[in-house]
Motif scaffolding. Structure first.
Motif, short mmCIF file in Angstrom:
data_model
loop_
_atom_site.label_atom_id
_atom_site.label_comp_id
_atom_site.label_asym_id
_atom_site.label_seq_id
_atom_site.Cartn_x
_atom_site.Cartn_y
_atom_site.Cartn_z
N GLY A 1 0.82 -1.20 0.00
CA GLY A 1 0.00 0.00 0.00
C GLY A 1 0.85 1.25 0.00
O GLY A 1 0.57 2.23 -0.70
N MET A 2 1.91 1.25 0.80
CA MET A 2 2.82 2.40 0.84
C MET A 2 3.52 2.59 -0.50
O MET A 2 3.83 3.72 -0.88
N ALA A 3 3.76 1.50 -1.19
CA ALA A 3 4.42 1.57 -2.49
C ALA A 3 3.46 1.94 -3.61
O ALA A 3 3.87 2.14 -4.75
N GLY A 4 2.17 2.01 -3.29
CA GLY A 4 1.19 2.38 -4.30
C GLY A 4 0.69 1.22 -5.15
O GLY A 4 0.04 1.43 -6.17
N VAL A 5 0.98 0.01 -4.72
CA VAL A 5 0.58 -1.17 -5.49
C VAL A 5 -0.74 -1.75 -4.99
O VAL A 5 -1.53 -2.25 -5.76
N TRP A 6 -0.98 -1.67 -3.68
CA TRP A 6 -2.18 -2.24 -3.08
C TRP A 6 -3.11 -1.12 -2.65
O TRP A 6 -2.67 -0.08 -2.19
N SER A 7 -4.39 -1.34 -2.80
CA SER A 7 -5.38 -0.34 -2.44
C SER A 7 -5.57 -0.31 -0.91
O SER A 7 -6.01 -1.29 -0.32
N ARG B 1 -9.25 -7.77 6.21
CA ARG B 1 -9.68 -6.46 5.69
C ARG B 1 -8.77 -6.00 4.55
O ARG B 1 -9.25 -5.57 3.50
N LEU B 2 -7.47 -6.10 4.74
CA LEU B 2 -6.54 -5.64 3.71
C LEU B 2 -6.56 -6.53 2.47
O LEU B 2 -6.44 -6.03 1.35
N ALA B 3 -6.70 -7.82 2.65
CA ALA B 3 -6.71 -8.75 1.52
C ALA B 3 -7.90 -8.50 0.60
O ALA B 3 -7.80 -8.66 -0.62
N LYS B 4 -9.02 -8.05 1.16
CA LYS B 4 -10.21 -7.79 0.35
C LYS B 4 -10.06 -6.57 -0.55
O LYS B 4 -10.78 -6.44 -1.54
N ARG B 5 -9.14 -5.68 -0.23
CA ARG B 5 -9.04 -4.42 -0.96
C ARG B 5 -8.48 -4.59 -2.37
O ARG B 5 -8.89 -3.89 -3.28
N GLY B 6 -7.54 -5.47 -2.56
CA GLY B 6 -7.04 -5.77 -3.90
C GLY B 6 -6.00 -4.79 -4.43
O GLY B 6 -5.66 -3.80 -3.79
N LEU B 7 -5.53 -5.09 -5.62
CA LEU B 7 -4.52 -4.25 -6.26
C LEU B 7 -5.08 -2.87 -6.57
O LEU B 7 -6.26 -2.71 -6.86
N LYS B 8 -4.20 -1.91 -6.53
CA LYS B 8 -4.60 -0.53 -6.82
C LYS B 8 -4.70 -0.35 -8.33
O LYS B 8 -3.77 -0.64 -9.06
#
Length: 104
Positions: free
Chosen positions: A34-40, A95-102
């Motif tokens: 997420g910090m790298a902008g890859v994960w939502s 919770r985080l796994a459900k968000r998916g790729l950005k």
């Protein structure tokens, strides 16, 4: 409950700790992505990861202390300490796994 832990008790405690490690690693990975902008992730994720630690560790220490004071076995003390931490890591990983790729 006996005076000594059975092999099954020790195995169960080991599995709880193993799951804590696996879930923690998943949460760390998803947050770093997420910090790298890859994960939502939500904008509040960075502050959330800091603010949730103190209450979780306080609950863990309290549970372990209570288990010690009530004469629990070492495996039961460890399980009591791991339980509040696992509740956070399990919830965060799901919770985080459900968000998916950005997607841009």
């Amino acid at each position: 409950m006996g005076k000594y832990a059975s092999p099954l008790d020790l195995w169960r405690t080991g599995m709880e700790v193993s799951m804590l490690v696996a879930e923690t690693q998943a949460v760390m990975t998803l947050r770093m992505m997420g910090m790298a902008g890859v994960w939502s992730v939500t904008p509040s994720e960075n502050s959330r990861m800091v603010s949730e630690k103190l209450p979780a560790f306080a609950k863990s220490a309290t549970a372990a202390g209570t288990a010690i004071m009530t004469g629990k076995r070492p495996d039961q003390v460890m399980s009591a300490a791991v339980k509040p931490l696992r509740s956070k890591t399990r919830a965060n990983s799901r919770r985080l796994a459900k968000r998916g790729l950005k997607v841009k």
